[in-house]
Enzyme design. Sequence first.
Site, PDB file in Angstrom:
ATOM      1  N   ASN A  68       0.873  -1.181   0.000  1.00  0.00           N
ATOM      2  CA  ASN A  68       0.000   0.000   0.000  1.00  0.00           C
ATOM      3  C   ASN A  68       0.908   1.229   0.000  1.00  0.00           C
ATOM      4  O   ASN A  68       1.519   1.540   1.018  1.00  0.00           O
ATOM      5  CB  ASN A  68      -0.884  -0.053   1.263  1.00  0.00           C
ATOM      6  CG  ASN A  68      -1.702   1.211   1.461  1.00  0.00           C
ATOM      7  OD1 ASN A  68      -1.803   2.042   0.556  1.00  0.00           O
ATOM      8  ND2 ASN A  68      -2.286   1.356   2.638  1.00  0.00           N
ATOM      9  N   TRP A  69       0.968   1.898  -1.136  1.00  0.00           N
ATOM     10  CA  TRP A  69       1.895   3.036  -1.255  1.00  0.00           C
ATOM     11  C   TRP A  69       1.330   4.304  -0.614  1.00  0.00           C
ATOM     12  O   TRP A  69       2.024   5.310  -0.519  1.00  0.00           O
ATOM     13  CB  TRP A  69       2.245   3.288  -2.725  1.00  0.00           C
ATOM     14  CG  TRP A  69       3.025   2.180  -3.364  1.00  0.00           C
ATOM     15  CD1 TRP A  69       3.436   1.017  -2.776  1.00  0.00           C
ATOM     16  CD2 TRP A  69       3.516   2.125  -4.709  1.00  0.00           C
ATOM     17  NE1 TRP A  69       4.131   0.251  -3.675  1.00  0.00           N
ATOM     18  CE2 TRP A  69       4.195   0.908  -4.870  1.00  0.00           C
ATOM     19  CE3 TRP A  69       3.426   2.995  -5.802  1.00  0.00           C
ATOM     20  CZ2 TRP A  69       4.802   0.532  -6.075  1.00  0.00           C
ATOM     21  CZ3 TRP A  69       4.025   2.627  -7.009  1.00  0.00           C
ATOM     22  CH2 TRP A  69       4.704   1.407  -7.137  1.00  0.00           C
ATOM     23  N   LYS A  70       0.075   4.267  -0.240  1.00  0.00           N
ATOM     24  CA  LYS A  70      -0.593   5.420   0.387  1.00  0.00           C
ATOM     25  C   LYS A  70      -0.419   6.676  -0.480  1.00  0.00           C
ATOM     26  O   LYS A  70      -0.361   6.568  -1.702  1.00  0.00           O
ATOM     27  CB  LYS A  70      -0.076   5.619   1.815  1.00  0.00           C
ATOM     28  CG  LYS A  70      -0.159   4.330   2.645  1.00  0.00           C
ATOM     29  CD  LYS A  70       0.051   4.536   4.106  1.00  0.00           C
ATOM     30  CE  LYS A  70      -0.073   3.206   4.824  1.00  0.00           C
ATOM     31  NZ  LYS A  70       0.058   3.318   6.269  1.00  0.00           N
ATOM     32  N   HIS A 129      -9.425   1.207   5.270  1.00  0.00           N
ATOM     33  CA  HIS A 129      -8.126   1.383   5.921  1.00  0.00           C
ATOM     34  C   HIS A 129      -8.304   2.321   7.116  1.00  0.00           C
ATOM     35  O   HIS A 129      -9.095   3.272   7.051  1.00  0.00           O
ATOM     36  CB  HIS A 129      -7.108   1.953   4.917  1.00  0.00           C
ATOM     37  CG  HIS A 129      -5.714   1.915   5.456  1.00  0.00           C
ATOM     38  ND1 HIS A 129      -5.260   2.834   6.367  1.00  0.00           N
ATOM     39  CD2 HIS A 129      -4.693   1.047   5.251  1.00  0.00           C
ATOM     40  CE1 HIS A 129      -4.009   2.526   6.696  1.00  0.00           C
ATOM     41  NE2 HIS A 129      -3.646   1.444   6.026  1.00  0.00           N
ATOM     42  N   GLU A 144      -6.675   4.711   8.138  1.00  0.00           N
ATOM     43  CA  GLU A 144      -6.471   6.137   7.834  1.00  0.00           C
ATOM     44  C   GLU A 144      -7.736   6.725   7.214  1.00  0.00           C
ATOM     45  O   GLU A 144      -8.053   7.902   7.429  1.00  0.00           O
ATOM     46  CB  GLU A 144      -5.247   6.305   6.914  1.00  0.00           C
ATOM     47  CG  GLU A 144      -3.958   6.066   7.698  1.00  0.00           C
ATOM     48  CD  GLU A 144      -2.817   5.461   6.903  1.00  0.00           C
ATOM     49  OE1 GLU A 144      -2.860   5.484   5.662  1.00  0.00           O
ATOM     50  OE2 GLU A 144      -1.876   4.956   7.546  1.00  0.00           O
ATOM     51  N   GLU A 156      -4.928  -4.855  10.876  1.00  0.00           N
ATOM     52  CA  GLU A 156      -3.909  -3.830  11.048  1.00  0.00           C
ATOM     53  C   GLU A 156      -4.173  -3.034  12.324  1.00  0.00           C
ATOM     54  O   GLU A 156      -4.974  -2.074  12.322  1.00  0.00           O
ATOM     55  CB  GLU A 156      -3.942  -2.868   9.864  1.00  0.00           C
ATOM     56  CG  GLU A 156      -3.688  -3.536   8.535  1.00  0.00           C
ATOM     57  CD  GLU A 156      -3.159  -2.553   7.511  1.00  0.00           C
ATOM     58  OE1 GLU A 156      -2.061  -2.783   6.999  1.00  0.00           O
ATOM     59  OE2 GLU A 156      -3.824  -1.542   7.250  1.00  0.00           O
ATOM     60  N   GLY A 211       2.890   2.291  10.708  1.00  0.00           N
ATOM     61  CA  GLY A 211       3.842   3.381  10.498  1.00  0.00           C
ATOM     62  C   GLY A 211       4.605   3.791  11.753  1.00  0.00           C
ATOM     63  O   GLY A 211       5.232   4.846  11.786  1.00  0.00           O
ATOM     64  N   SER A 263       3.831  -2.063  10.362  1.00  0.00           N
ATOM     65  CA  SER A 263       5.285  -2.079  10.559  1.00  0.00           C
ATOM     66  C   SER A 263       5.932  -3.422  10.210  1.00  0.00           C
ATOM     67  O   SER A 263       6.845  -3.879  10.892  1.00  0.00           O
ATOM     68  CB  SER A 263       5.637  -1.669  11.998  1.00  0.00           C
ATOM     69  OG  SER A 263       5.248  -0.323  12.217  1.00  0.00           O
ATOM     70  N   GLY A 322       3.001  -1.179   4.277  1.00  0.00           N
ATOM     71  CA  GLY A 322       2.995   0.246   3.946  1.00  0.00           C
ATOM     72  C   GLY A 322       4.397   0.723   3.606  1.00  0.00           C
ATOM     73  O   GLY A 322       4.910   0.494   2.508  1.00  0.00           O
ATOM     74  N   GLY A 323       5.047   1.363   4.574  1.00  0.00           N
ATOM     75  CA  GLY A 323       6.356   1.985   4.367  1.00  0.00           C
ATOM     76  C   GLY A 323       7.365   1.117   3.628  1.00  0.00           C
ATOM     77  O   GLY A 323       8.028   1.585   2.689  1.00  0.00           O
TER      78      GLY A 323
HETATM   79  P1  PGA Z   1       3.099   0.247   7.605  1.00  0.00           P
HETATM   80  O1  PGA Z   1       1.610   0.452   7.042  1.00  0.00           O
HETATM   81  O2  PGA Z   1       3.624  -1.040   7.036  1.00  0.00           O
HETATM   82  O3  PGA Z   1       3.859   1.446   7.118  1.00  0.00           O
HETATM   83  O4  PGA Z   1       2.997   0.207   9.089  1.00  0.00           O
HETATM   84  C1  PGA Z   1       0.733  -0.630   6.882  1.00  0.00           C
HETATM   85  C2  PGA Z   1      -0.568  -0.161   6.312  1.00  0.00           C
HETATM   86  O5  PGA Z   1      -1.081   0.905   6.713  1.00  0.00           O
HETATM   87  O6  PGA Z   1      -1.162  -0.836   5.453  1.00  0.00           O
END
Ligand code: PGA
Length: 253
Positions: free
Chosen positions: A9-11, A93, A95, A163, A169, A209, A230-231
């Site tokens: 997920n590149w957000k 998600h 967010e 998650e 993150g 993470s 994510g990251g």
């Molecule tokens: P992260 O994000 O790996 O940067 O913690 C995961 C996500 O939000 O899907």
Amino acid sequence: MRTPIIAGNWKMNTSVNEAVELVKRMLQVDRVKGVKKIICPPFVSLVPVKNLIENSSIELGAQNMYFEEKGAMTGEISPIMLNELCRYVILGHSERRQYFAETDEMINKKVKTAIRFNLVPILCVGETLKEKETEKTRDVVSRQVSRGLEGINATDSLVIAYEPIWAIGTGKSASVAEATNTISLIRATIEKMWSREKAETISILYGGSTNKQNITEFVRQDEIDGALVGGASLKADEFVDMVKQTAEIKNKA
Ligand code: PGA
């Protein structure tokens, strides 16, 4: 048998040019067998990324979607626009829930619409730190799953990502035991709504993470079918490495 999944997920990261460069460096995962490789770039990069991965085993997902097919909804993206381009769509998600006030009811509408338009939802669920500290994780997560899937007939066109919000993150992932227990609870919740047989077909990922150092701990568990990353998915080498490690472990089992 569920095929393991590593989804990136590149957000809200990467310009179109950066997305193109990043995916070019990820193309080498094409050769890795036995793992679904999914990347979810920003909307504006779906087309150029699709063109690059067209002849590869890498699949494409979007990060969000509106629940109506068309109309006066300035700025929104509909399932009709997406199903020409990609197979997956991340929905609910944390967010989106947190910053854009998405409710279980809205997410449920989105999941229903995605399935109707042949998109596979990657439904995200997870508790806040406060909910974890007050031992509400099980209530919160089972409620998000049952409300998210309310009124939906058993399908195998669905992926769930557990998650925990406090792990996203932050560099502080859940423990393997926490992830495994909650994922088992998610499967049990689906079993109650559908059936054991159907629940066994749903891939359930861990997210929060994950990186090349800790991915094996998670995917070594039978209950954990892979990760929503994510990251670490913004670094080509790291993403490729996570896919390879997952293939090695899951294909051995
Ligand atoms: P992260 O994000 O790996 O940067 O913690 C995961 C996500 O939000 O899907």
